[in-house]
Design an enzyme around this catalytic site. Structure first.
Site, PDB file in Angstrom:
ATOM      1  N   GLY A  12      44.196  38.147  40.646  1.00  0.00           N
ATOM      2  CA  GLY A  12      42.782  38.103  40.993  1.00  0.00           C
ATOM      3  C   GLY A  12      42.020  36.863  40.597  1.00  0.00           C
ATOM      4  O   GLY A  12      40.795  36.914  40.483  1.00  0.00           O
ATOM      5  N   ASN A  14      41.526  34.135  42.400  1.00  0.00           N
ATOM      6  CA  ASN A  14      40.663  33.757  43.526  1.00  0.00           C
ATOM      7  C   ASN A  14      39.492  34.720  43.659  1.00  0.00           C
ATOM      8  O   ASN A  14      38.370  34.311  43.932  1.00  0.00           O
ATOM      9  CB  ASN A  14      41.459  33.687  44.836  1.00  0.00           C
ATOM     10  CG  ASN A  14      42.101  32.336  45.045  1.00  0.00           C
ATOM     11  OD1 ASN A  14      41.467  31.304  44.884  1.00  0.00           O
ATOM     12  ND2 ASN A  14      43.372  32.346  45.405  1.00  0.00           N
ATOM     13  N   MET A  90      48.747  41.184  49.474  1.00  0.00           N
ATOM     14  CA  MET A  90      50.165  41.047  49.809  1.00  0.00           C
ATOM     15  C   MET A  90      50.639  42.021  50.889  1.00  0.00           C
ATOM     16  O   MET A  90      51.814  42.356  50.948  1.00  0.00           O
ATOM     17  CB  MET A  90      51.006  41.204  48.535  1.00  0.00           C
ATOM     18  CG  MET A  90      50.664  40.191  47.457  1.00  0.00           C
ATOM     19  SD  MET A  90      50.653  38.478  48.023  1.00  0.00           S
ATOM     20  CE  MET A  90      52.392  38.206  48.243  1.00  0.00           C
ATOM     21  N   ARG A  91      49.752  42.443  51.746  1.00  0.00           N
ATOM     22  CA  ARG A  91      50.110  43.309  52.879  1.00  0.00           C
ATOM     23  C   ARG A  91      49.751  42.598  54.172  1.00  0.00           C
ATOM     24  O   ARG A  91      48.772  41.836  54.221  1.00  0.00           O
ATOM     25  CB  ARG A  91      49.345  44.628  52.829  1.00  0.00           C
ATOM     26  CG  ARG A  91      49.532  45.392  51.563  1.00  0.00           C
ATOM     27  CD  ARG A  91      50.675  46.391  51.638  1.00  0.00           C
ATOM     28  NE  ARG A  91      51.045  46.738  50.278  1.00  0.00           N
ATOM     29  CZ  ARG A  91      52.285  46.740  49.824  1.00  0.00           C
ATOM     30  NH1 ARG A  91      53.273  46.438  50.618  1.00  0.00           N
ATOM     31  NH2 ARG A  91      52.548  47.045  48.587  1.00  0.00           N
ATOM     32  N   ASN A 107      41.841  34.168  55.229  1.00  0.00           N
ATOM     33  CA  ASN A 107      42.888  34.173  54.212  1.00  0.00           C
ATOM     34  C   ASN A 107      43.059  32.758  53.679  1.00  0.00           C
ATOM     35  O   ASN A 107      42.748  31.782  54.362  1.00  0.00           O
ATOM     36  CB  ASN A 107      44.206  34.657  54.830  1.00  0.00           C
ATOM     37  CG  ASN A 107      45.302  34.851  53.795  1.00  0.00           C
ATOM     38  OD1 ASN A 107      45.041  35.216  52.650  1.00  0.00           O
ATOM     39  ND2 ASN A 107      46.534  34.618  54.190  1.00  0.00           N
ATOM     40  N   HIS A 109      46.072  30.256  51.950  1.00  0.00           N
ATOM     41  CA  HIS A 109      47.521  30.156  51.792  1.00  0.00           C
ATOM     42  C   HIS A 109      47.843  28.876  51.009  1.00  0.00           C
ATOM     43  O   HIS A 109      47.264  27.828  51.289  1.00  0.00           O
ATOM     44  CB  HIS A 109      48.198  30.123  53.170  1.00  0.00           C
ATOM     45  CG  HIS A 109      49.674  30.206  53.082  1.00  0.00           C
ATOM     46  ND1 HIS A 109      50.343  31.368  52.754  1.00  0.00           N
ATOM     47  CD2 HIS A 109      50.630  29.261  53.262  1.00  0.00           C
ATOM     48  CE1 HIS A 109      51.644  31.129  52.735  1.00  0.00           C
ATOM     49  NE2 HIS A 109      51.845  29.862  53.031  1.00  0.00           N
TER      50      HIS A 109
END
Length: 192
Positions: A12, A14, A90-91, A107, A109
């Protein structure tokens, strides 16, 4: 006032960086809720620390991926918000959620997409002895890390860096730029 929902699965950092950035009332953005799929995630403790409500839909307590996704979709549809922010979630979201919230899910990355999509991007780019790594902020589509790129920032990988040092510097970039780009996206939705 714009409102965001954050989905996270792990530590957590971020999530906390985003919450700290938007704790300034002049930003006119509220982190409305944290949703996690992991009842053991440290991000839950971070949500308590920063005073953000957390809803746990524990993936492993669901009978199937479909059951989990239906619960998540029902919760999202019950809420009023402007943007879904994935922060170490992570889904893979199912197509029907992605389509329902098209251009309203972002998102981050830890690579310069389209390179190193998917898991372990930091480790893979480091082990391949790349000269540069970086971060990508993108809209979520039906693929894995294939959505429209909103922002990228590169990072020169110094020869004396360990994997841990490289990862630390990637996270610094994430914490610096992700909240700023979220704010820009919210402004583009309709001024804040």
């Amino acid at each position: 006032m714009k409102e965001i929902i954050i989905l996270a699965s792990g530590n957590g950092t971020n999530f906390e960086a985003i919450c700290n950035y938007f704790s300034d009332p002049k930003k006119n953005v509220k982190v409305k809720l944290l949703i996690t799929d992991n009842k053991k995630a440290f991000v839950i403790k971070r949500s308590q620390k920063v005073g953000i409500d957390c809803w746990v839909i524990d993936y492993h307590s669901c009978k199937s991926r479909e059951e989990y996704n239906k619960k998540l979709f029902a919760l999202l549809k019950s809420l009023d918000f402007d943007l879904i922010v994935l922060a170490g979630y992570m889904r893979i979201l199912p197509d029907y959620i992605v389509k329902y919230y098209e251009k309203r899910i972002v998102n981050i990355h830890p690579s310069l997409l389209p390179n190193y999509k998917g898991l372990n991007a930091i480790e893979r780019s480091f082990n391949n002895r790349e000269s540069y790594g970086g971060i990508t902020i993108h809209y979520v589509d039906e693929g894995v890390d294939t959505g429209e790129i909103i922002f990228q920032k590169n990072l020169k990988i110094l020869k004396n860096w360990t994997l841990e040092k490289y990862e630390e510097n990637i996270h610094k970039l994430e914490h610096q730029y992700y909240p700023q780009i979220i704010e820009k996206i919210l402004k583009s939705i309709s001024g804040i």
